[in-house]
Design a protein around this motif. Structure first.
Motif, PDB file in Angstrom:
ATOM      1  N   TRP A 140      28.113  -5.319  -2.878  1.00 38.12           N
ATOM      2  CA  TRP A 140      27.541  -4.085  -2.173  1.00 38.12           C
ATOM      3  C   TRP A 140      26.059  -4.921  -1.630  1.00 38.12           C
ATOM      4  O   TRP A 140      25.089  -4.810  -2.087  1.00 38.12           O
ATOM      5  N   GLY A 141      26.386  -5.385  -0.507  1.00 41.62           N
ATOM      6  CA  GLY A 141      25.814  -6.161   0.267  1.00 41.62           C
ATOM      7  C   GLY A 141      24.090  -5.591   0.530  1.00 41.62           C
ATOM      8  O   GLY A 141      23.090  -6.395   0.300  1.00 41.62           O
ATOM      9  N   SER A 142      24.132  -4.442   1.151  1.00 37.45           N
ATOM     10  CA  SER A 142      23.069  -3.935   1.574  1.00 37.45           C
ATOM     11  C   SER A 142      21.845  -3.602   0.259  1.00 37.45           C
ATOM     12  O   SER A 142      20.802  -3.819   0.518  1.00 37.45           O
ATOM     13  N   GLU A 143      22.748  -3.161  -0.995  1.00 31.20           N
ATOM     14  CA  GLU A 143      21.837  -3.403  -2.155  1.00 31.20           C
ATOM     15  C   GLU A 143      21.564  -4.537  -2.845  1.00 31.20           C
ATOM     16  O   GLU A 143      20.562  -4.686  -3.223  1.00 31.20           O
TER      17      GLU A 143
ATOM     18  N   GLY B 264      25.736   0.457   4.805  1.00 31.61           N
ATOM     19  CA  GLY B 264      26.031  -1.083   4.185  1.00 31.61           C
ATOM     20  C   GLY B 264      25.475  -2.251   5.234  1.00 31.61           C
ATOM     21  O   GLY B 264      25.009  -1.791   6.525  1.00 31.61           O
ATOM     22  N   ALA B 265      25.299  -3.197   4.969  1.00 26.47           N
ATOM     23  CA  ALA B 265      24.587  -4.382   5.591  1.00 26.47           C
ATOM     24  C   ALA B 265      25.520  -4.557   6.806  1.00 26.47           C
ATOM     25  O   ALA B 265      24.911  -4.915   7.927  1.00 26.47           O
ATOM     26  N   ALA B 266      26.674  -5.049   6.627  1.00 21.64           N
ATOM     27  CA  ALA B 266      27.419  -5.504   7.794  1.00 21.64           C
ATOM     28  C   ALA B 266      27.619  -4.376   8.864  1.00 21.64           C
ATOM     29  O   ALA B 266      27.402  -5.027   9.967  1.00 21.64           O
ATOM     30  N   PRO B 267      27.964  -3.289   8.691  1.00 22.82           N
ATOM     31  CA  PRO B 267      27.930  -2.236   9.685  1.00 22.82           C
ATOM     32  C   PRO B 267      26.436  -2.125  10.326  1.00 22.82           C
ATOM     33  O   PRO B 267      26.308  -1.902  11.509  1.00 22.82           O
TER      34      PRO B 267
ATOM     35  N   LEU C 268      21.464  10.212   6.245  1.00 20.41           N
ATOM     36  CA  LEU C 268      21.975  10.389   4.950  1.00 20.41           C
ATOM     37  C   LEU C 268      22.613   9.197   4.155  1.00 20.41           C
ATOM     38  O   LEU C 268      22.607   8.968   3.196  1.00 20.41           O
ATOM     39  N   GLY C 269      22.893   8.263   5.244  1.00 19.36           N
ATOM     40  CA  GLY C 269      23.310   6.693   4.773  1.00 19.36           C
ATOM     41  C   GLY C 269      24.343   6.852   3.833  1.00 19.36           C
ATOM     42  O   GLY C 269      24.495   5.948   2.924  1.00 19.36           O
ATOM     43  N   GLY C 270      25.366   7.574   3.937  1.00 20.15           N
ATOM     44  CA  GLY C 270      26.558   7.730   3.010  1.00 20.15           C
ATOM     45  C   GLY C 270      27.675   6.754   3.368  1.00 20.15           C
ATOM     46  O   GLY C 270      28.110   6.661   4.365  1.00 20.15           O
TER      47      GLY C 270
ATOM     48  N   ASP D 230      33.329  -3.761   2.611  1.00 23.05           N
ATOM     49  CA  ASP D 230      34.342  -3.836   1.778  1.00 23.05           C
ATOM     50  C   ASP D 230      33.852  -2.507   0.670  1.00 23.05           C
ATOM     51  O   ASP D 230      34.941  -1.741   0.484  1.00 23.05           O
ATOM     52  N   GLY D 231      32.814  -2.403   0.371  1.00 20.87           N
ATOM     53  CA  GLY D 231      32.438  -1.487  -0.528  1.00 20.87           C
ATOM     54  C   GLY D 231      32.718   0.180  -0.054  1.00 20.87           C
ATOM     55  O   GLY D 231      33.671   0.980  -0.667  1.00 20.87           O
ATOM     56  N   GLY D 232      32.075   0.182   1.002  1.00 21.81           N
ATOM     57  CA  GLY D 232      32.297   1.619   1.592  1.00 21.81           C
ATOM     58  C   GLY D 232      33.651   2.116   2.009  1.00 21.81           C
ATOM     59  O   GLY D 232      34.162   3.193   1.921  1.00 21.81           O
ATOM     60  N   PHE D 233      34.560   1.045   2.539  1.00 18.76           N
ATOM     61  CA  PHE D 233      35.996   1.253   3.055  1.00 18.76           C
ATOM     62  C   PHE D 233      36.674   1.880   1.827  1.00 18.76           C
ATOM     63  O   PHE D 233      37.382   3.012   1.990  1.00 18.76           O
TER      64      PHE D 233
HETATM   65  C1  LIG Z   1      27.775   7.116  -1.707  1.00 22.40           C
HETATM   66  C2  LIG Z   1      26.616   5.992  -1.403  1.00 22.40           C
HETATM   67  N1  LIG Z   1      26.624   5.427  -2.706  1.00 22.40           N
HETATM   68  C3  LIG Z   1      25.623   4.426  -2.771  1.00 22.40           C
HETATM   69  C4  LIG Z   1      24.962   4.181  -1.649  1.00 22.40           C
HETATM   70  C5  LIG Z   1      24.014   2.840  -1.959  1.00 22.40           C
HETATM   71  N2  LIG Z   1      24.295   1.795  -0.801  1.00 22.40           N
HETATM   72  C6  LIG Z   1      23.818   1.793   0.466  1.00 22.40           C
HETATM   73  S1  LIG Z   1      24.641   0.336   1.023  1.00 22.40           S
HETATM   74  C7  LIG Z   1      25.494  -0.348  -0.318  1.00 22.40           C
HETATM   75  C8  LIG Z   1      26.296  -1.283  -0.159  1.00 22.40           C
HETATM   76  C9  LIG Z   1      27.451  -1.067   0.554  1.00 22.40           C
HETATM   77  O1  LIG Z   1      28.340  -2.252   0.505  1.00 22.40           O
HETATM   78  P1  LIG Z   1      29.519  -2.451   1.579  1.00 22.40           P
HETATM   79  O2  LIG Z   1      30.026  -1.405   1.929  1.00 22.40           O
HETATM   80  O3  LIG Z   1      30.479  -3.657   1.013  1.00 22.40           O
HETATM   81  O4  LIG Z   1      28.626  -3.124   2.870  1.00 22.40           O
HETATM   82  P2  LIG Z   1      27.784  -4.338   2.922  1.00 22.40           P
HETATM   83  O5  LIG Z   1      26.531  -3.877   2.627  1.00 22.40           O
HETATM   84  O6  LIG Z   1      28.132  -5.410   1.620  1.00 22.40           O
HETATM   85  O7  LIG Z   1      28.193  -5.033   4.171  1.00 22.40           O
HETATM   86  C10 LIG Z   1      25.338   0.708  -1.378  1.00 22.40           C
HETATM   87  C11 LIG Z   1      25.856   0.494  -2.821  1.00 22.40           C
HETATM   88  C12 LIG Z   1      24.931   4.912  -0.558  1.00 22.40           C
HETATM   89  N3  LIG Z   1      24.315   4.707   0.557  1.00 22.40           N
HETATM   90  N4  LIG Z   1      25.974   5.864  -0.424  1.00 22.40           N
END
Ligand SMILES: Cc1ncc(C[n+]2csc(CCOP(=O)(O)OP(=O)(O)O)c2C)c(N)n1
Length: 559
Positions: free
Chosen positions: A478-481, A396-399, A420-422, A448-451
């Motif tokens: 889902w900021g990074s996307e 994700g973007a913020a991390p 892996l970027g999971g 927020d999405g990943g948490f």
């Molecule tokens: C399991 C999984 N699903 C989808 C993705 C695609 N993906 C990468 S970053 C991201 C957005 C992450 O959002 P968030 O955790 O809120 O962090 P932000 O980017 O907003 O800071 C997504 C959907 C991924 N890397 N891993």
């Protein structure tokens, strides 16, 4: 020979590898193993809320200790739920031993209850996936699995144990220490390779050390610093491997790769020789192109596994050996000759780049807009996190801003999903890491999405008293996307926005401690209070929903 039940054998074999925690969710297929822990409290079953959490926790524990970490789950969906976390261990070279209790042996190939071809599913994400086919073979097969997990480049293994291999089985075995069934001595470099490496290093005007995770797995971190000091070699680190060298060292410029330091990239472009120590030169370290590694740069690549040597970039010299042993041999080989005079100018150039990076990061202290920019959050984290803190970063973007902005003093304190970027990685990995090093402060950094992907493990953390702090930078998307849709699709957002509860309230509901911070000057005190609060804690910081780093593939939407 001692007589013991199949379940007892499984536990005793794991105890011989210093296993103290097993992660999973109870299932009827392996109760003979679990039952042993009713009397034997030296191993704790960390019963989680989703098997993915178990696999990530084991990955975190294995990364922090370097020793085997175990999952024990039931067949079918219990095992398939592990898959993403085991993939993480595979990419991270973590020796995770995933065991699933299976249907009765004679019911295989009948589509029995919860029967799936798990061996085939786990093969691509493990070093070895196999099934126990006779109770008396439990020790032999577990030794095979442990040998595979722990030898050479480490990695996860998968074992399917049909339930009737355990139920009421009595086997004869002797529990032996690991040196009886797996080699423990490191692999030495060939003397001729060392002679060639010494020559290449002496010919180089601008040699640069690129240090990867292999240096940490080999416990060679201090040796790397010694080599850097004795030979006047500036250092950069591979993607997500910032903790491979002490970042305060004056020879350290910064991390290379995606979301890394432009100054490290500049050093890499200037180098005429790259001494690559335990890095596979993977996708997000190099992008596989010439943006960092120039065609004229000579590469000496040292890796415990030959599969990644020269895989993308041709090498002047490849050495398949332990990183630590190779550095020892290089120090010895180089000890008789003076450091070339040209190094002084190169070291100056490297130090200027280091200073430039430090000034750039410190400049972010002036970002005082609201909602906060994630960059500003990292200024405060750098200020208050104790040097022994373990940080796990989510995707994700913020991390991702953390790759260039966090500061590490010790090896095995920075855990990232690597290529892996999971998403959902950071929190459960932090829980596993905390179990491996209970005295260290542990911080998971999430969007927020990943948490919310593994947030259910807050209940596990509270119940088992695993006190990690989780920072959630909330941008409600889902900021990074979303960044891709912003840059390449004219802000035509589809599936990019999400809603959230207040994460401080969410934490409180689980019996954890919640904090909510909107202003930069509150961040430091809050993080310190959260680390001290004696409970698992969640700190939510609302961040600017329009602040995204440039997408990873900034030049085109392909690739
Ligand atoms: C399991 C999984 N699903 C989808 C993705 C695609 N993906 C990468 S970053 C991201 C957005 C992450 O959002 P968030 O955790 O809120 O962090 P932000 O980017 O907003 O800071 C997504 C959907 C991924 N890397 N891993």
């Amino acid at each position: 020979m001692t007589e013991m039940s199949g379940g007892q054998a499984v536990i005793e074999l794991l105890k011989a590898e210093q296993v103290r925690h097993i992660f999973g969710i109870v299932g009827s297929t392996f109760l003979d193993v679990l039952d042993v822990l009713y009397d034997d409290k030296s191993v704790e079953y960390i019963n989680v809320r989703h098997e993915q959490g178990a696999a990530f926790m084991a990955d975190g524990l294995a990364r922090v200790t370097g020793t085997p970490a175990v999952c024990l789950v039931t067949s079918g969906p219990g095992a398939t739920n592990l898959l993403t976390g085991i993939a993480s261990a595979y990419v991270g070279h973590s020796p995770v031993v995933a065991i699933s209790g299976g249907p009765t042996f004679g019911h295989y190939y009948k589509d029995a209850f919860q029967e799936l071809d798990l061996i085939s599913m786990f093969k691509p994400v493990t070093k070895l996936a196999m099934q126990v086919n006779k109770p008396e073979r439990i020790p032999e097969i577990m030794h095979y699995a442990l040998r595979s997990a722990m030898t050479g480049r480490k990695g996860p293994v998968f074992l399917d144990i049909p339930r009737d291999m355990l139920n009421d089985q009595v086997i004869q075995t002797e529990i032996v220490p690991p040196e009886y069934y797996r080699p423990e001595h490191p692999q030495l470099p060939h003397p001729e390779a060392i002679r060639e490496a010494v020559q290449l290093l002496q010919q180089a005007e601008r040699p640069l050390l690129l240090v990867g995770g292999g240096a940490t797995w080999a416990r060679a971190n201090e040796l790397v610093v010694r080599l850097s000091e004795q030979q006047a070699l500036p250092m950069i680190t591979a993607y997500g491997r910032n903790d491979a060298v002490p970042n305060a060292h004056l020879h350290y410029i910064g991390p290379l790769g995606r979301a890394g330091a432009p100054e490290a990239a500049a050093a890499c472009r200037r180098a005429d020789l790259l001494l690559v120590l335990g890095s596979r030169l993977g996708n997000f370290t190099t992008y596989y192109d010439q943006r960092y590694i120039q065609p004229g740069t000579r590469i000496v690549q040292i890796d415990i596994d030959s599969r990644d040597i020269a895989r993308t970039y041709p090498v002047a010299l490849g050495i398949q050996a332990d990183a630590g042993e190779t550095v020892v041999a290089l120090l010895e080989g180089l000890s008789q000759t003076p450091v070339p005079a040209t190094r002084a100018a190169w070291m100056q150039e490297a130090q200027d780049l280091r200073t430039k990076r430090q000034a750039r990061l410190q400049g972010e202290a002036n970002l005082n807009t609201l909602p906060l920019k994630p960059q500003r959050v990292y200024v405060e984290l750098r200020r208050v996190l104790p040097p022994e803190t373990i940080v796990t970063l989510d995707a994700g973007a913020a991390p991702a801003y953390g790759y260039d902005r966090l500061h590490f003093s010790h090896p095995r304190t920075f855990f990232t999903p690597l290529d892996l970027g999971g998403l959902g990685f950071a929190f459960p990995v932090a829980l596993g890491a905390k179990l491996g090093r209970p005295g260290a402060p542990v911080l998971a950094i999430h969007g927020d999405g990943g948490f919310l992907m593994n947030a259910q493990e807050l209940e596990t953390a509270v119940r088992h008293g695993i006190n990690v702090v989780t920072l959630v930078m909330n941008n409600n998307c889902w900021g990074s996307e979303k960044a891709y849709q912003k840059h390449f699709y004219n802000e035509r957002y589809v599936g990019a926005d999400i809603g959230n509860p207040r994460y401080d309230h969410f934490a409180n509901l689980f019996g954890a401690q919640g904090y909510y911070v909107e202003h930069a000057d509150q961040i430091g005190d809050t993080i310190q209070a959260a680390l001290r609060c004696g409970k698992p804690a969640v700190v939510e910081i609302p961040i600017d929903p329009n602040e995204f780093p440039a997408p990873a593939t900034a030049t085109s939407r392909r690739g």
